[in-house]
Design a protein around this motif. Structure first.
Motif, PDB file in Angstrom:
ATOM      1  N   UNK A   1       0.847  -1.182   0.000  1.00  0.00           N
ATOM      2  CA  UNK A   1       0.000   0.000   0.000  1.00  0.00           C
ATOM      3  C   UNK A   1       0.891   1.244   0.000  1.00  0.00           C
ATOM      4  N   UNK A   2       0.618   2.146  -0.903  1.00  0.00           N
ATOM      5  CA  UNK A   2       1.463   3.337  -1.056  1.00  0.00           C
ATOM      6  C   UNK A   2       1.406   4.262   0.157  1.00  0.00           C
ATOM      7  N   UNK A   3       0.234   4.384   0.765  1.00  0.00           N
ATOM      8  CA  UNK A   3       0.110   5.273   1.921  1.00  0.00           C
ATOM      9  C   UNK A   3       0.910   4.729   3.088  1.00  0.00           C
ATOM     10  N   UNK A   4       0.894   3.420   3.270  1.00  0.00           N
ATOM     11  CA  UNK A   4       1.674   2.818   4.354  1.00  0.00           C
ATOM     12  C   UNK A   4       3.162   3.055   4.125  1.00  0.00           C
ATOM     13  N   UNK A   5       3.615   2.888   2.895  1.00  0.00           N
ATOM     14  CA  UNK A   5       5.021   3.139   2.584  1.00  0.00           C
ATOM     15  C   UNK A   5       5.378   4.605   2.856  1.00  0.00           C
ATOM     16  N   UNK A   6       4.442   5.496   2.557  1.00  0.00           N
ATOM     17  CA  UNK A   6       4.675   6.916   2.798  1.00  0.00           C
ATOM     18  C   UNK A   6       4.840   7.207   4.286  1.00  0.00           C
ATOM     19  N   UNK A   7       3.882   6.769   5.096  1.00  0.00           N
ATOM     20  CA  UNK A   7       3.939   7.124   6.518  1.00  0.00           C
ATOM     21  C   UNK A   7       5.061   6.407   7.264  1.00  0.00           C
ATOM     22  N   UNK A   8       5.561   5.316   6.686  1.00  0.00           N
ATOM     23  CA  UNK A   8       6.669   4.608   7.311  1.00  0.00           C
ATOM     24  C   UNK A   8       8.025   5.037   6.767  1.00  0.00           C
ATOM     25  N   UNK A   9       8.027   5.891   5.749  1.00  0.00           N
ATOM     26  CA  UNK A   9       9.292   6.309   5.144  1.00  0.00           C
ATOM     27  C   UNK A   9      10.075   7.211   6.085  1.00  0.00           C
ATOM     28  N   UNK A  10      11.367   7.165   5.942  1.00  0.00           N
ATOM     29  CA  UNK A  10      12.264   7.949   6.794  1.00  0.00           C
ATOM     30  C   UNK A  10      12.048   9.446   6.597  1.00  0.00           C
ATOM     31  N   UNK A  11      11.869   9.863   5.329  1.00  0.00           N
ATOM     32  CA  UNK A  11      11.723  11.296   5.062  1.00  0.00           C
ATOM     33  C   UNK A  11      10.422  11.831   5.668  1.00  0.00           C
ATOM     34  N   UNK A  12       9.347  11.026   5.643  1.00  0.00           N
ATOM     35  CA  UNK A  12       8.091  11.465   6.234  1.00  0.00           C
ATOM     36  C   UNK A  12       8.230  11.609   7.742  1.00  0.00           C
ATOM     37  N   UNK A  13       8.878  10.648   8.363  1.00  0.00           N
ATOM     38  CA  UNK A  13       9.088  10.714   9.809  1.00  0.00           C
ATOM     39  C   UNK A  13       9.961  11.912  10.174  1.00  0.00           C
ATOM     40  N   UNK A  14      10.993  12.169   9.389  1.00  0.00           N
ATOM     41  CA  UNK A  14      11.845  13.340   9.631  1.00  0.00           C
ATOM     42  C   UNK A  14      11.071  14.640   9.426  1.00  0.00           C
ATOM     43  N   UNK A  59      -4.847  11.081  10.332  1.00  0.00           N
ATOM     44  CA  UNK A  59      -5.831  10.443   9.451  1.00  0.00           C
ATOM     45  C   UNK A  59      -5.189   9.379   8.563  1.00  0.00           C
ATOM     46  N   UNK A  60      -4.009   9.666   8.047  1.00  0.00           N
ATOM     47  CA  UNK A  60      -3.309   8.681   7.217  1.00  0.00           C
ATOM     48  C   UNK A  60      -2.967   7.432   8.025  1.00  0.00           C
ATOM     49  N   UNK A  61      -2.464   7.639   9.226  1.00  0.00           N
ATOM     50  CA  UNK A  61      -2.124   6.492  10.073  1.00  0.00           C
ATOM     51  C   UNK A  61      -3.357   5.694  10.448  1.00  0.00           C
ATOM     52  N   UNK A  62      -4.444   6.383  10.750  1.00  0.00           N
ATOM     53  CA  UNK A  62      -5.683   5.687  11.098  1.00  0.00           C
ATOM     54  C   UNK A  62      -6.217   4.915   9.896  1.00  0.00           C
ATOM     55  N   UNK A  63      -6.107   5.481   8.696  1.00  0.00           N
ATOM     56  CA  UNK A  63      -6.560   4.809   7.476  1.00  0.00           C
ATOM     57  C   UNK A  63      -5.783   3.515   7.244  1.00  0.00           C
ATOM     58  N   UNK A  64      -4.476   3.568   7.442  1.00  0.00           N
ATOM     59  CA  UNK A  64      -3.629   2.403   7.191  1.00  0.00           C
ATOM     60  C   UNK A  64      -3.760   1.369   8.303  1.00  0.00           C
ATOM     61  N   UNK A  65      -3.747   1.812   9.539  1.00  0.00           N
ATOM     62  CA  UNK A  65      -3.672   0.883  10.668  1.00  0.00           C
ATOM     63  C   UNK A  65      -5.034   0.470  11.213  1.00  0.00           C
ATOM     64  N   UNK A  66      -6.066   1.186  10.843  1.00  0.00           N
ATOM     65  CA  UNK A  66      -7.425   0.903  11.339  1.00  0.00           C
ATOM     66  C   UNK A  66      -7.426   0.800  12.870  1.00  0.00           C
TER      67      UNK A  66
END
Length: 72
Positions: A1-14, A59-66
């Protein structure tokens, strides 16, 4: 899932860490009594922008992780 990859990416966390630091600095500066009205308006705008970013992240985290979101 692209959104999961986004929120788990290093650059997003930084990016989120940077927003947290900026927001903390803004909140600290807002306690100064010697700010001009223009400065207060700018700081309020930055604070609202940070809040919007935090809500989008949530919202992104809630969407991915339910329901896992509440367990972690």
């Amino acid at each position: 899932m692209k959104i999961q990859a986004l929120i788990e990416s290093r650059w997003f966390q930084n990016f989120i860490i940077a927003v947290i630091i900026i927001n903390g600095a803004v909140l600290g500066i807002q306690t100064s009594r010697s700010l001009s009205p223009d400065s207060i308006e700018l700081l309020d705008y930055i604070d609202q922008l940070c809040l919007a970013i935090f809500v989008i992240e949530l919202l992104l985290k809630f969407y991915v992780q339910r329901l896992r979101f509440f367990k972690e």
